[in-house]
Design an enzyme around this catalytic site. Structure first.
Site, mmCIF file in Angstrom:
data_model
loop_
_atom_site.group_PDB
_atom_site.id
_atom_site.type_symbol
_atom_site.label_atom_id
_atom_site.label_comp_id
_atom_site.label_asym_id
_atom_site.label_seq_id
_atom_site.Cartn_x
_atom_site.Cartn_y
_atom_site.Cartn_z
ATOM 1 N N LYS A 67 17.718 26.114 44.912
ATOM 2 C CA LYS A 67 18.663 25.176 45.500
ATOM 3 C C LYS A 67 20.041 25.377 44.883
ATOM 4 O O LYS A 67 20.231 25.101 43.695
ATOM 5 C CB LYS A 67 18.225 23.717 45.281
ATOM 6 C CG LYS A 67 19.129 22.743 46.050
ATOM 7 C CD LYS A 67 19.003 21.323 45.575
ATOM 8 C CE LYS A 67 19.927 20.998 44.407
ATOM 9 N NZ LYS A 67 21.349 21.027 44.795
ATOM 10 N N GLU B 288 19.217 24.943 30.921
ATOM 11 C CA GLU B 288 20.469 25.417 30.345
ATOM 12 C C GLU B 288 21.482 24.340 30.678
ATOM 13 O O GLU B 288 21.882 24.181 31.824
ATOM 14 C CB GLU B 288 20.803 26.776 30.950
ATOM 15 C CG GLU B 288 21.654 27.618 30.054
ATOM 16 C CD GLU B 288 23.104 27.463 30.382
ATOM 17 O OE1 GLU B 288 23.548 28.126 31.325
ATOM 18 O OE2 GLU B 288 23.781 26.657 29.717
ATOM 19 N N CYS C 106 29.830 25.697 30.801
ATOM 20 C CA CYS C 106 28.999 24.935 29.856
ATOM 21 C C CYS C 106 29.285 25.348 28.418
ATOM 22 O O CYS C 106 29.258 24.534 27.510
ATOM 23 C CB CYS C 106 27.528 25.131 30.175
ATOM 24 S SG CYS C 106 27.134 26.823 30.628
ATOM 25 N N GLU D 70 31.383 16.052 27.072
ATOM 26 C CA GLU D 70 31.762 17.233 27.833
ATOM 27 C C GLU D 70 32.656 16.818 28.995
ATOM 28 O O GLU D 70 32.271 16.002 29.821
ATOM 29 C CB GLU D 70 30.507 17.920 28.368
ATOM 30 C CG GLU D 70 30.789 19.292 28.966
ATOM 31 C CD GLU D 70 29.518 20.000 29.434
ATOM 32 O OE1 GLU D 70 28.575 19.285 29.851
ATOM 33 O OE2 GLU D 70 29.466 21.229 29.393
#
Lengths: 501, 287, 288
Positions: free
Chosen positions: A203, A277, A311, A408
């Site tokens: 997806k 991850e 990331c 983040e």
């Protein structure tokens, strides 16, 4: 930001003073990459069992974040659609893919790699239009690494006995990927999975489905047996249906730590193998003996590459206090030459923010940063009026207690902290629930190795940053996830390693 | 009226070019039925010397390419060979007298062998290299590096054996001087044509055709050759003397096999590791 | 200095796409920055006169084409060049100090310099003593530059490092600071007689040095890459680098020069293509 200057310079007299004369600045004319190479259909179905089929769910639109132009209508795969896709993957696994030798699987992957190279420009343009990243990056970084990733894992398909993880695949893999490197994340998931003999249902992110759908076409061009790769577009619900489907043996997810946490809970008690991850808040550590001009490049690359939608971005600059002023001066000067604008302009360095939602998050956290007392700076920037844009931004005077040092942001926003000693740098760098990456800038070799030893991060970049290679394992410690992608180690996720399975 | 064909001259493949032997000699190569196929160049010791020079010149560039790059070149050789599949099938049939099906099997295996080895370029280091947990504050890393110029006596046969001894050497970054099978030299030169059109830099592979007994000793004793692959040396006395000659500069030697090799079987890693040096680097870890 | 990082930045700057108006601007600027050079043992008065004529009027078919910044010749050719150039605005630069090797006693090198200045040279391109540099005698290198600067009188001094012999970027950075502190007006990469000559990364290091020097002292120093720059595409990459590394103040022949010979005709060809829309050929431009 590049602005036109009307500076004075001219002949020097003997004391080095300048007498004035006019000097025209060097303004780069628009250098647009042509869009004509891509052929975006008005609507797309799902790719199941080797064909594009209509979904049974609703649909949504994908837009160009640089202009808010609607690009296409995309199917939202329902639970029933996901079930069909998993069934197709299972059939393909049992009847075809698991019966092929590694050498034959390899050849399919080589074909795919080759076609990606051949259609490289088309893929790069499409990626920039759908994601907002500069064409310079999709063309020079994303797409070449995508092709290389397929080549690399193709070569493992018939050599698994040498890799140290056995040779038995898991079966059907359900894979959910993010919007920041759409095709690259797809390559990181599909290439090792197929090389090891698994079949997949993937997806793509809801804001960036187009290159995944073009990849489906490439699978058809490569005559990949139907059902080996299935693409189901959709958003959170589709993803949930996929990872919780009982006939999925392996779940692979790249995305936020929050969602990763939910997935880990959801698979508890099942026998599904999981790799995650997730997010990061990497420290980019600059010592006073660093090669400063290159360190500044590394800082800029670390947080402004891909609009900071990375990331492993170096979102916390930890600079040794003795060189902090010098580094900030160089950094600001360097940031002033960054060009923000049309992703399809070949001279653009920083493209559009991927979505209105992400832009809102970046703005919110940046406002919080100011409110918390840090000093905010951006170079002067003329931003387009349509689309989602945020200028490269740096906050100085940040401390660990500030939210912008801990959370983040996932945007082109750098938080700057200082340190005095190597031990203090390590302490601050490690003082986070995340552990994906870190950067170290020093000319002293032993210190690089000492720091690398101490840093609790899955990837340590010394005197460089944001370097990726298919042969190099990537992945995090702690809440940045578990499992590695890339390299020999990347095979482990897709093979039956444990004896009890 | 049948059309007269334009017959090919089979020369040597040295430095990316196709020179004749400096000796001007050639020898007759017959097909499986005993009919004349062509005259192959008969290489002299000077040709061998020139080939080593070419291989040495090509080594720095080839060994410093990224593994990914070398892999791409070797895939390309496979692609071009695939495109010429029918030509090679015909050459094998003529040379060995085998059936079409058997010739196809061997040609396909040769192509697949190239693909298999290509995939090793950027992986062999991960399998035979590693960090070492020494008992002290040191970073310690062992990595494989190519030995240099390797001289090879190819096994008997037109294609598959030849590819199986050359491919492992070039993917690891070595450069090669290979003496083709004396009885089946022509396909080796056609293979040289494939390499010459596959982005393989000149000098990485050099192919000599001619007498093994005459040429091999010059390569075995050459002080600028780093490795010696004696796979195709059938005469054990010759093999012994070649190995002894190679000892003068401590060449890395691969001895002839004790039993005939089935080239259709997947090889082990020794054809790569024999000609790889292991470099171990230490560096202190400290503030 | 990190070599890999520096080279990556230089390469990345080389991917800028400079088209249309920007390209036209860059080509004309590059022409104006050329030090048209002949430094051959077989140079004669005839050769130098032809070179000087071309420098003043690079494209006889197009009077709008600008003149180059200077011609660059050996000291014994200065008078000939000066005769032709007169008050055209094109300067005469002379190489001096036992160019290209620099291997001679200091007083000989100074006499070489004075000779060129007396003959009318506006600019002197000196070479540093690479032997002294590589053996660590930095003070000697420094003092020689100071002495040559004095011997220059009113002429401007360019200091050639011969970066191909210095080999490391750290050395080039060190040499840059040495030369700037010793009074050079320009720092220059190469003599053109040694490979490699000018490269993008090496020039970038020097641009960073002049930028930092201005930051520290307020004084601007010029940069001249020389040798190996043959195409307009190359020249434009250098200008992009000047723009983004040192800054637009350096985008002027007073602060940046190209030491070149064949580059000029390629610039003229590109200039012609931009005005006519057609690819051109060597027959349409004078060889000298």
């Amino acid at each position: 930001m590049m602005v036109s200057t009307s500076s004075t310079s001219g002949r020097t007299n003997s004391t080095g003073e300048r007498t004035s004369s006019t000097n025209r600045a060097f303004e780069y004319a628009p250098a647009p990459e042509s869009r004509s190479i891509v052929d975006i259909k008005p609507s797309y179905g799902l790719f199941i069992n080797g064909e594009f089929v209509d979904g049974t769910g609703t649909s949504f639109k994908t837009i160009n974040p640089a202009s808010e132009e609607v690009l296409a209508e995309i199917s939202e795969a329902s639970e029933a659609d996901v079930d069909l896709a998993v069934k197709a993957a299972r059939r393909a696994y049992t009847r075809v893919w698991s019966k092929l030798s590694g050498a034959e699987r390899a050849k399919y992957l080589y074909r795919i790699a080759r076609i990606i190279q051949e259609r490289g420009r088309e893929l790069a343009v499409l990626e920039s239009i759908d994601n907002g990243k500069p064409i310079k990056e999709s063309r020079d970084v994303d797409i070449p690494i995508v092709a290389a990733h397929f080549f690399y894992y193709a070569g493992w398909a018939d050599k698994l006995s040498h890799a140290g993880y056995g040779t038995t695949p898991l079966g059907v893999a359900g894979q959910v990927i993010p919007w920041n490197f759409p095709l690259l994340m797809l390559a990181w998931k599909i290439a090792p999975a197929l090389a090891c003999g698994n079949t997949v249902v993937l997806k793509p992110a809801e804001t960036t489905p187009l290159t995944a759908l073009l990849f489906a076409e490439i699978c058809q061009q490569a005559d990949l047996p139907p059902g080996v790769v299935n693409i189901v577009t959709g958003a959170g619900d589709t993803g949930r249906a996929l990872v919780s489907h009982p006939d999925v043996d392996k779940v692979a997810f790249t995305g936020s730590t929050d969602v990763g946490r939910h997935i880990a809970k959801a698979v508890a008690g099942s026998r599904k193998k999981v790799t995650l991850e997730l997010g990061g808040k990497a420290a980019n550590i600059v010592f006073d003996d660093a090669a400063l001009d290159q360190a500044v490049e590394g800082i800029v690359n670390g947080i402004f590459f891909n609009q900071g939608h990375v990331c492993c971005a170096g979102s916390r600059l930890l600079v040794q206090e003795s060189v902090a002023d010098e580094v900030m001066e160089k950094l600001k000067r360097r940031m002033s030459t960054l060009r923000v604008g049309d992703p399809l302009d070949k001279n653009t360095d920083i493209g559009a923010i991927n979505s209105a939602e992400q832009l809102a998050k970046i703005r919110e956290l940046s406002d919080i940063g100011e409110a918390e007392g840090s000093e905010r700076w951006s170079p002067a920037c003329e931003l387009p009026t349509t689309g989602f844009w945020f200028p490269p931004t740096v906050f100085t005077g940040v401390s660990q207690a500030h939210r912008i040092a801990r959370e983040e942001i996932f945007g082109p926003v750098l938080s700057v902290l200082t340190f005095r000693t190597p031990a203090e740098a390590v302490e601050k760098a490690n003082n986070t629930p995340f552990g994906l990456s870190a950067g170290v800038w020093t000319e002293k070799g032993s210190r690089i190795l000492w720091m690398a030893n101490q840093l609790r991060a899955g990837v340590v970049w010394a005197n460089t940053f944001n370097k990726f290679d298919p042969t190099s394992p990537f992945g995090g410690y702690k809440e940045s996830g578990y499992g590695r992608e890339g390299g020999r180690h990347g095979l482990e996720a897709y093979l039956k390693v444990e004896s009890q399975r | 009226m049948t059309r007269l064909d334009v017959r090919k001259t089979y020369k040597l493949y040295i430095g990316g070019e196709f020179p004749r032997s400096e000796s001007g000699r050639s020898y007759i190569v017959n097909d499986a039925k005993g009919n004349l196929m062509a005259n192959a160049a008969q290489a002299s010791r000077k040709d061998a010397r020139d080939a080593v020079t070419a291989a040495r010149r090509a080594f720095p560039g080839w060994s410093s390419k990224t593994a990914y790059n070398r892999a791409q070149v070797v895939y390309r050789i496979a692609e071009v060979l695939e495109g010429r599949r029918d030509q090679f099938v015909a050459e094998l049939r003529a040379a060995e007298g085998v059936t079409e099906a058997k010739a196809r099997t061997y040609v396909d295996a040769a192509i697949d062998r190239l693909v298999w080895y290509a995939g090793w370029a950027d992986k062999i280091g991960q399998v035979v290299g590693n960090a070492n947990p020494v008992a002290g504050p040191y970073f310690n890393l062992s990595t494989p590096e190519p030995s240099g110029v390797v001289a090879v006596v190819a096994p008997r046969g037109p294609l598959l054996g030849l590819i199986s001894v050359v491919a492992p050497l070039i993917v690891t970054g070595n450069t090669v001087v290979v003496i083709a099978s004396e009885a089946f030299p022509l396909t080796a030169i056609t293979l040289g044509e494939v390499m010459a059109t596959s982005d393989l830099p000149g000098g990485v592979v050099n192919v000599l055709t001619g007498s093994v007994a005459e040429i091999a000793p010059w390569l075995a004793s050459h002080m600028d050759v780093n490795g010696l692959d004696l796979t195709g040396v059938a005469d054990s006395d010759l093999a012994t003397s070649l190995e002894a000659a190679g000892a003068e500069n401590l060449k890395r030697i691969l001895r002839p096999p004790l039993a005939p090799i089935d080239w259709l079987e997947e090889p082990d890693l020794s054809r790569m590791t024999t000609f790889l040096e292991t470099k171990t680097v230490w560096h202190p870890i400290g503030l | 200095m990190d070599q890999v990082g520096a080279e990556a930045r230089a390469a990345s700057l080389g991917t800028r796409s400079i088209k249309t108006t920007a390209k036209a601007y860059a080509i004309d600027l590059a022409i104006r920055m050329v030090d048209l050079t002949t430094l051959e043992g077989m140079d004669t008065a005839g050769k130098v006169r032809a070179l000087a004529a071309k420098a003043m009027r690079p494209d006889p078919a197009d009077p709008t084409c600008p003149a180059t910044a200077a011609v660059c010749v050996y000291p014994d050719m200065v008078a000939t060049a000066k005769q032709v150039l007169g008050s055209s605005g094109v300067n005469v630069a002379a190489v001096a100090t036992a160019f290209p090797s620099g291997r001679a006693a200091l007083d000989i090198k100074l006499a070489d310099t004075r000779d060129a200045v007396e003959a009318g040279a506006d600019e002197i391109d000196m070479v540093i003593d690479r032997g002294a540099f590589l053996s660590g005698h930095y003070l000697r290198v420094f003092e020689e530059i100071v002495a040559v600067r004095e011997a220059c009188g009113p002429a401007h001094l360019k200091v050639i490092f011969e970066t191909g012999e210095l080999q490391t970027y750290d050395n080039v950075r060190r040499a840059s600071w040495l030369a700037m502190m010793a009074g050079g007006h320009f720092i220059k990469t190469s003599t053109g007689k040694v490979q490699p000559a000018a490269t993008l990364p090496v020039t970038m290091i020097m641009l960073e040095a002049v930028r930092d020097f201005r930051e520290a002292t307020g004084q601007m120093i010029g940069v001249k890459p020389a040798g190996g720059i043959r195409t307009s595409k190359d020249a434009i990459k250098y200008l992009v680098m000047v723009n983004e590394v040192a800054g637009p103040d350096w985008l002027d022949p007073d602060w940046f020069r190209f030491g070149a010979s064949t580059l000029l005709n390629d610039l003229l060809m590109q200039r012609t293509k931009m005005t006519t829309g057609r690819y051109s050929g060597p027959d349409y431009f004078t060889l000298d």
